[in-house]
Motif scaffolding. Sequence first.
Motif, short mmCIF file in Angstrom:
data_model
loop_
_atom_site.label_atom_id
_atom_site.label_comp_id
_atom_site.label_asym_id
_atom_site.label_seq_id
_atom_site.Cartn_x
_atom_site.Cartn_y
_atom_site.Cartn_z
N PRO A 336 -15.17 42.34 44.90
CA PRO A 336 -15.70 43.57 44.29
C PRO A 336 -16.58 43.27 43.08
O PRO A 336 -16.31 42.37 42.30
CB PRO A 336 -14.42 44.32 43.87
CG PRO A 336 -13.37 43.27 43.75
CD PRO A 336 -13.71 42.23 44.77
N ALA A 337 -17.67 44.03 42.97
CA ALA A 337 -18.59 43.87 41.84
C ALA A 337 -19.19 45.22 41.52
O ALA A 337 -19.54 45.99 42.41
CB ALA A 337 -19.68 42.86 42.17
N ALA A 338 -19.29 45.51 40.22
CA ALA A 338 -19.94 46.73 39.74
C ALA A 338 -21.41 46.42 39.44
O ALA A 338 -21.79 45.26 39.29
CB ALA A 338 -19.23 47.24 38.50
N GLY A 339 -22.24 47.44 39.32
CA GLY A 339 -23.63 47.23 38.98
C GLY A 339 -24.45 46.81 40.19
O GLY A 339 -24.05 47.00 41.34
N ASP A 340 -25.62 46.21 39.93
CA ASP A 340 -26.58 45.92 40.98
C ASP A 340 -26.68 44.45 41.39
O ASP A 340 -27.36 44.14 42.36
CB ASP A 340 -27.98 46.38 40.54
CG ASP A 340 -28.07 47.88 40.33
OD1 ASP A 340 -27.34 48.62 41.03
OD2 ASP A 340 -28.86 48.32 39.46
N LEU A 341 -26.06 43.55 40.65
CA LEU A 341 -26.29 42.12 40.90
C LEU A 341 -25.38 41.51 41.96
O LEU A 341 -25.68 40.42 42.45
CB LEU A 341 -26.13 41.34 39.59
CG LEU A 341 -27.17 41.64 38.50
CD1 LEU A 341 -26.92 40.76 37.28
CD2 LEU A 341 -28.58 41.45 39.02
N GLY A 342 -24.29 42.16 42.29
CA GLY A 342 -23.37 41.60 43.27
C GLY A 342 -22.51 40.51 42.67
O GLY A 342 -22.70 40.09 41.52
N PRO A 343 -21.54 40.01 43.44
CA PRO A 343 -20.63 38.99 42.91
C PRO A 343 -21.37 37.70 42.60
O PRO A 343 -22.27 37.29 43.32
CB PRO A 343 -19.61 38.79 44.03
CG PRO A 343 -20.31 39.27 45.27
CD PRO A 343 -21.22 40.37 44.83
N SER A 344 -20.96 37.05 41.52
CA SER A 344 -21.55 35.77 41.14
C SER A 344 -21.11 34.68 42.10
O SER A 344 -20.14 34.83 42.84
CB SER A 344 -21.11 35.42 39.71
OG SER A 344 -21.65 34.19 39.30
N HIS A 345 -21.84 33.55 42.06
CA HIS A 345 -21.45 32.41 42.88
C HIS A 345 -20.06 31.93 42.50
O HIS A 345 -19.64 32.03 41.35
CB HIS A 345 -22.46 31.26 42.71
CG HIS A 345 -22.82 30.97 41.30
ND1 HIS A 345 -24.02 31.37 40.73
CD2 HIS A 345 -22.16 30.33 40.31
CE1 HIS A 345 -24.07 30.98 39.47
NE2 HIS A 345 -22.95 30.35 39.19
N THR A 346 -19.35 31.41 43.46
CA THR A 346 -18.02 30.86 43.23
C THR A 346 -18.10 29.48 42.61
O THR A 346 -17.37 29.16 41.66
CB THR A 346 -17.22 30.80 44.54
OG1 THR A 346 -17.06 32.13 45.05
CG2 THR A 346 -15.85 30.19 44.32
N VAL A 347 -18.99 28.64 43.14
CA VAL A 347 -19.16 27.28 42.66
C VAL A 347 -20.52 27.18 41.99
O VAL A 347 -21.54 27.48 42.60
CB VAL A 347 -19.05 26.26 43.81
CG1 VAL A 347 -19.32 24.85 43.29
CG2 VAL A 347 -17.69 26.35 44.46
N CYS A 348 -20.54 26.77 40.73
CA CYS A 348 -21.81 26.64 40.01
C CYS A 348 -22.63 25.50 40.60
O CYS A 348 -22.12 24.39 40.75
CB CYS A 348 -21.56 26.37 38.53
SG CYS A 348 -20.76 27.72 37.66
N PRO A 349 -23.90 25.73 40.93
CA PRO A 349 -24.75 24.63 41.37
C PRO A 349 -24.84 23.55 40.29
O PRO A 349 -24.67 23.83 39.10
CB PRO A 349 -26.11 25.30 41.59
CG PRO A 349 -25.79 26.75 41.81
CD PRO A 349 -24.59 27.04 40.96
N VAL A 350 -25.13 22.34 40.71
CA VAL A 350 -25.16 21.21 39.77
C VAL A 350 -26.12 21.47 38.62
O VAL A 350 -25.84 21.13 37.47
CB VAL A 350 -25.55 19.91 40.52
CG1 VAL A 350 -25.70 18.76 39.54
CG2 VAL A 350 -24.50 19.57 41.57
N ASP A 351 -27.27 22.09 38.88
CA ASP A 351 -28.29 22.28 37.85
C ASP A 351 -28.23 23.67 37.22
O ASP A 351 -29.17 24.09 36.56
CB ASP A 351 -29.68 22.03 38.44
CG ASP A 351 -29.96 22.88 39.68
OD1 ASP A 351 -29.05 23.63 40.11
OD2 ASP A 351 -31.08 22.79 40.22
N CYS A 352 -27.13 24.38 37.39
CA CYS A 352 -26.99 25.73 36.85
C CYS A 352 -26.81 25.69 35.34
O CYS A 352 -26.08 24.84 34.81
CB CYS A 352 -25.79 26.40 37.50
SG CYS A 352 -25.70 28.18 37.25
#
Length: 374
Positions: A336-352
């Motif tokens: 579940p996510a509120a707003g317009d962006l949707g749920p964030s990634h579960t695993v952060c990319p290496v270069d995040c």
Amino acid sequence: MSDATPYDAVLLLSFGGPEGPDDVMPFLENVTRGRGIPRERLEDVAEHYLHFGGKSPINDQNKELLAQLRTELDARGLAGLPLLWGNRNWAPYVTDVLREAHEGGARRVLTVFTSAYSSYSSCRQYREDLGGALATLAEEGRYLSVDKIRHYFNHPAFADVNARGVAGALEQLPEPARAGARVVFVTHSVPDAMNDASGPPAAGGGAYVRQHLDVAAEVARRASALAGRELAWDLAYCSRSGPPSQPWLEPDVNDHLRALHADGVPGVVVAPIGFVSDHMEVKFDLDTEARETAGEIGLPFARAATVGAHEQFVAGLVDLVEERAAQARGEAPEQPAAGDLGPSHTVCPVDCCRNLRAQLPAATGEDYRAPAPA
């Protein structure tokens, strides 16, 4: 019955803070190590802590959050799941806590950050500290893996509790000021370059500001429904600490309050959506400095509560623990996510959320693992 497998423990990872006057300068030196911050600047910040007796409020607030998390976990049948608390910059240090967890039999730990957003300082720096801790423990022959829950800035529980805080603060204003009062959402300022590097590069950067704007709009929408009228709002920043030559996110909350007053706004609700609890940036920068600014210019001022250890917020965090555990088991739970962006990634990319000063090892959930013993 809830299920946290494959995790052996849950770690609440926070910033840390001094417990008394003698701790203040060593703590600030920990926070700023390697950044070349002048001693005079540290002394200025130290005065913020000394204003409150040299003790940061964050430690007691973390203890309260831990207690409420324990209650919620127990209520869901997870009484046997160890709940740990570690800090990045002060005792209990995360390396020591993970070492003790390993001695107790833990091998896979799920982490909850006391920070809801994407940026170097609010996510990757935590992951770098986890990476350093895991490397230290591996050198000792102790092998652990660490995952984290997704960013929860737009989890419905976080948005809803913040909205209730805004609506409650609105009622604290003098009645003549309520009808035209403006909501000023506030978060910690960061350098423009840090915001530009926040989030995965493939998404174009700017995640820190984008996430705050998204949740501010959602909180304002929910608070407007509670208040029975549409609330106007802005996003402002506090706690700038860089040199004047370095661009940081603006406007500063004090400057913004003066501008609103000059425009005839009759009152303000200051809502610290960038913070999970009432730690120093809230108690000093908002409750002290921003309130004093509002008093000087005659602007009615009320400060909305942070989510703290509110039972709905705590339940949302445990929902995220269960969600991440299900994903680790190969399941596809609802996110579940509120707003317009949707749920964030579960695993952060290496270069995040790149570290613009150096490239250090970061525990991201899947891209860092201490080497297995031979």
